[in-house]
Each structure stands twice: as C-alpha cells, then as structure tokens.
Write an enzyme that holds these catalytic residues in place. Structure first.
Site, PDB file in Angstrom:
ATOM      1  N   LYS A 193       0.782  -1.135  -0.121  1.00  0.00           N
ATOM      2  CA  LYS A 193       0.042  -0.005  -0.167  1.00  0.00           C
ATOM      3  C   LYS A 193       0.668   1.237  -0.005  1.00  0.00           C
ATOM      4  O   LYS A 193       0.175   2.215  -0.524  1.00  0.00           O
ATOM      5  CB  LYS A 193      -0.851   0.127   1.323  1.00  0.00           C
ATOM      6  CG  LYS A 193      -2.234  -0.794   1.055  1.00  0.00           C
ATOM      7  CD  LYS A 193      -3.257  -0.210  -0.241  1.00  0.00           C
ATOM      8  CE  LYS A 193      -4.358  -1.036  -0.284  1.00  0.00           C
ATOM      9  NZ  LYS A 193      -5.124  -0.475  -1.272  1.00  0.00           N
ATOM     10  N   SER A 212       0.533 -10.306  -1.113  1.00  0.00           N
ATOM     11  CA  SER A 212       0.526  -8.764  -0.995  1.00  0.00           C
ATOM     12  C   SER A 212       0.622  -8.221   0.469  1.00  0.00           C
ATOM     13  O   SER A 212       0.644  -6.792   0.317  1.00  0.00           O
ATOM     14  CB  SER A 212      -0.775  -8.320  -1.781  1.00  0.00           C
ATOM     15  OG  SER A 212      -1.963  -8.996  -1.201  1.00  0.00           O
TER      16      SER A 212
END
Length: 449
Positions: free
Chosen positions: A92, A343
């Site tokens: 992110k 991720s």
C-alpha cells in the site's frame, strides 16, 4: 462520489462494501459506455514514473522461489513476490506515496484524509511523514487498538468515527470538504494504481520468463497496476486475478462487460472483502486481466498454513489468496513459470494461528477428537502413550463440558493431535478406539471444516 469497497489485494482489514448488505442477491451498476479506456486511466509510462518517485522510498521486495509449491501445483517454477515484507507490511505504501508525491503545493499545505482500518491507513500515514504532509485517517470504532497505534506511530492523526467502514468513509469525505483536505482513495485513483504497478515492474525483472502472474483482487488497484506493467513488458504473460468465493464480483463484471455489485460479502479474507470494482479499476481489469478465478476460505487457510510452514512467511488471508489458487487447482499452471503476489502480512497473530490450524486440519495433518473416558484421569496416560507410540504430536488435551447426551459415567475429553497426514491420524484414532475404557465420540478427519 462512489464509495470504495476497500483495499485491493490484501489490506489486512475490510474497508467496507460500498453497498448495504442484503439477501445475497446482487445488482449491477455501470456500463462499458460509462468507463474510460485503460490507457486513459494508467499507462506503462505512468508506472515507470512512479518507480522513479519510489526508488528511495520502498523496498524492492524479494521474489522467493518455492520448489514445494511448484511440485504441488505442477508448475515448472513458482516465485513468491513478498510484499508482506514491504514497509508497513504491504504494497500500500507504493500507491499512497506516488499519489501524495504528486499533490500540488496548495494540497500539500492543507493535508490529506483517508478512510481505512487496514494497510491503506498505514501507507498514507507513512507517506505523509516522508513527504511532510499532514495526514488524517478516519477509522471505524471496531478497529483494533494495535492498528490505531501503528497508524499514529507513522505520524498521522487518527479519528475514530462510525460503527463500520462505510460511515468512516462518509466522515472522511465530510472532513475533506469542510477542511479542504485531499481525499486519498485506496484504489480508484490513477496515481495509486501506477504506484501499485511498480510491483509488476520488479517481478518481471526478477523472473523475465514468467508465464502467469497471480494477484488478489479486492477493489482492483493492485492488479490494475501490475497488469499494466506486465503486459507492457510482454503482452503474452497471463495475468489472473484471484478472489474469495464470498466476494467474487470481478468475474461477473468481465463476463457482462459492466460493473457487477454484490449486495453482501462473506469471507475470511477481510482485505479483499469488496463488493465491486470502480470505474478506473474496471477499465484496467477488463482490458488487461486475462481471467479471474475464485477460491474458498478453506483453500486460503491451507495456503496460509503452507506459506508459514514451507515458505517461512506470514501472510494475511488476502495475501495468501493467489497461493490458494495455485495450490487448489483453480488455475492450470502445468509446466509454467508462475509468480504469486503475496500482497500483505499484517495479520492478527491469533487469527493467523487459527487460520493455520484450520489449514492443517483441511490437509489432514491436524485433527480434533472428542473422547469419552471410563476412568478419569487414569485413562489419560493410556491416551498419551498411544499418541506418542504412533509418532503423532499432542496439540491439546483437556476435560470438556459434558452434554445431556453424554454417559454420566464417562468423562468427555477434547484431544488435539497432529501428524504427517490423514492416514497417519486415522491410525492414531484406530489405536485409541482399541483402548479399554476409551471411546472416540467424534473426530474431524472426515468433516469438511
């Protein structure tokens, strides 16, 4: 403005569905005519420019090869792109920093606001600290204190508002308007998408001859960016999105060529518990993603356990989804060179342990038994002797609550055992059943957990 579904591809926490929960039926909104082309949203040049901005900011995360996962999936080679070891524990920071680095001087002076209970919050907070931009993060009341502390630790102001993410999102927009703050969207922003795409640039350099790339889809920001980068390098590389069955909105969107919205989502993978793509991510996904597959929560539990055991990596459920697709056969990778993007790794440790336990149980390597003992506690010695003699491991042993159906002359006991596989544990069960004064009331080996 449309409400976001959440962080895409592994946020650590749900960021709202953007739609009220309903009966499980879905509705459709948007059409191909309402959506821009992928090149109008993000280009390979945008991703390259993002890499320059991020060069001294983010880690070039490793691509860890896994012989075990290659053998289990039939692939020629498997690489795990470990964004779980990125700064803040997920990808992110890439998108958040790239977006915030391009703000005008006036926007920089007034600051930014975001709504998040997960990794987007920490990404915006860290980007704000690095760029000297005041960041306000609105979180729902259910956000764990540890995550609030982590976000504050990066220098952001945290505002707790609303019982769920939807209300937090609305409050963030209200703050943006009232205080002239810039709202940083978790995924439906071309600058955010370009930043996430730098993951793709790295992985094609680390495995130049990759055939298939597997990426989680939540709101679609991560896969939009990765697909842009990967396809620009080699249009023949297959990019496959992965969603949990309880939040599988992207496949219907591709099939109908319009945004498909779920009225409710239900999955353990909170980071990709999204109800829909939004216009920019839909534009990129429909033109640059080859396919989308679904996995069960059980598949994700297995992948989480094997990532911890075999790859020595902690992945949150959303980050384990691509590995779940690889190992479950949801996507055929026979003879291919594959990259699965892990991720994020910001998992609550108690939840991670429970997910791993369920994963091992589904693999038949862990089982829970309910025993009834005629003599308590004398028979316990016989039980532990059997477990040890059979080469199994004792995970749990405790006296449990008696039910109305139980024999009052016997003591109920919960037994947890671990072994090499289902056949091994069935042998343990058989030996326990052969003991005098011990009966196995039930076990989990033949139960779909």
């Amino acid at each position: 403005m449309s409400s976001p579904s959440g962080d895409s591809g592994g946020s650590g926490d749900p960021e709202g569905s953007g739609d009220p929960e309903g009966s499980g039926e879905s509705d459709d909104s948007g059409s191909s005519g309402d959506v821009p082309s992928a090149d109008e949203v993000v280009t390979a040049a945008d991703v390259e420019a993002a890499r320059e901005r991020l060069e001294e900011v983010v880690h070039r995360t490793p691509l860890d090869g896994s012989t075990t996962f290659a053998e289990r999936s039939g692939a020629d080679a498997v690489g795990l792109k470990l964004e779980n070891v990125q700064r803040t524990g997920s990808f992110k920071i890439r998108g958040a920093y790239n977006a915030m680095a391009q703000l005008s001087e006036a926007e920089t002076e007034t600051g930014v606001v975001a709504a998040s209970a997960g990794n987007h919050a920490q990404g915006v907070a860290l980007a704000g600290r690095l760029l000297d931009i005041d960041a306000t993060i609105v979180v729902p009341e259910v956000t764990p204190a540890a995550k609030i502390d982590a976000t504050r630790g990066y220098g952001a102001e945290v505002v707790v508002e609303g019982g769920d993410y939807e209300r937090s999102y609305e409050h963030a927009l209200e703050l943006a308007e009232a205080e002239n703050l810039t709202f940083v969207h978790p995924f439906d922003d071309e600058r955010v998408i370009a930043g996430q795409g730098t993951v793709g640039l790295e992985l094609v350099e680390q495995m130049p001859d990759v055939d298939t790339v597997l990426v989680s889809i939540g709101g679609g920001g991560l896969i939009s960016g990765i697909a842009t980068a990967v396809k620009a390098d080699n249009p023949n590389v297959r990019v496959v999105g992965v969603q949990p069955e309880g939040a599988a909105h992207a496949k219907p969107s591709l099939e109908r060529d319009e945004i498909h919205t779920l009225s409710e989502v239900d999955t353990v993978a909170e980071g990709i518990a999204d109800a829909r793509l939004l216009e920019k991510t839909f534009a990129a996904v429909r033109e640059r993603v080859d396919d989308v597959v679904s996995v069960t929560d059980g598949d994700i539990a297995v992948a989480t356990a094997l990532l911890a055991e075999r790859a020595k990596t902690v992945a949150e459920a959303a980050g384990a989804a691509p590995v779940a697709a690889l190992l479950s056969g949801a996507v055929d990778v026979e003879g291919e060179r594959v990259v699965a993007v892990v991720s994020g790794g910001n998992a609550n440790l108690a939840d991670h342990a429970e997910l791993c336990r369920v994963g091992l149980e589904r693999l038949g390597r862990s089982a829970e038994l309910r025993l009834e003992l005629a003599e308590w506690p004398t028979a316990l010695g016989d039980v532990t002797d059997v477990v040890e003699r059979e080469g199994a491991e004792l995970d749990a042993l405790e006296r449990t609550r008696r039910t109305a159906a139980d024999d009052l002359n016997r003591t109920p006991v919960r037994l947890g055992v671990a072994g090499s596989g289902p056949d091994h544990l069935r042998d343990v069960v058989a030996e326990l059943e052969a003991l005098d004064g011990v009966s196995v009331a039930r076990h989990s080996l033949d139960r779909d957990v």
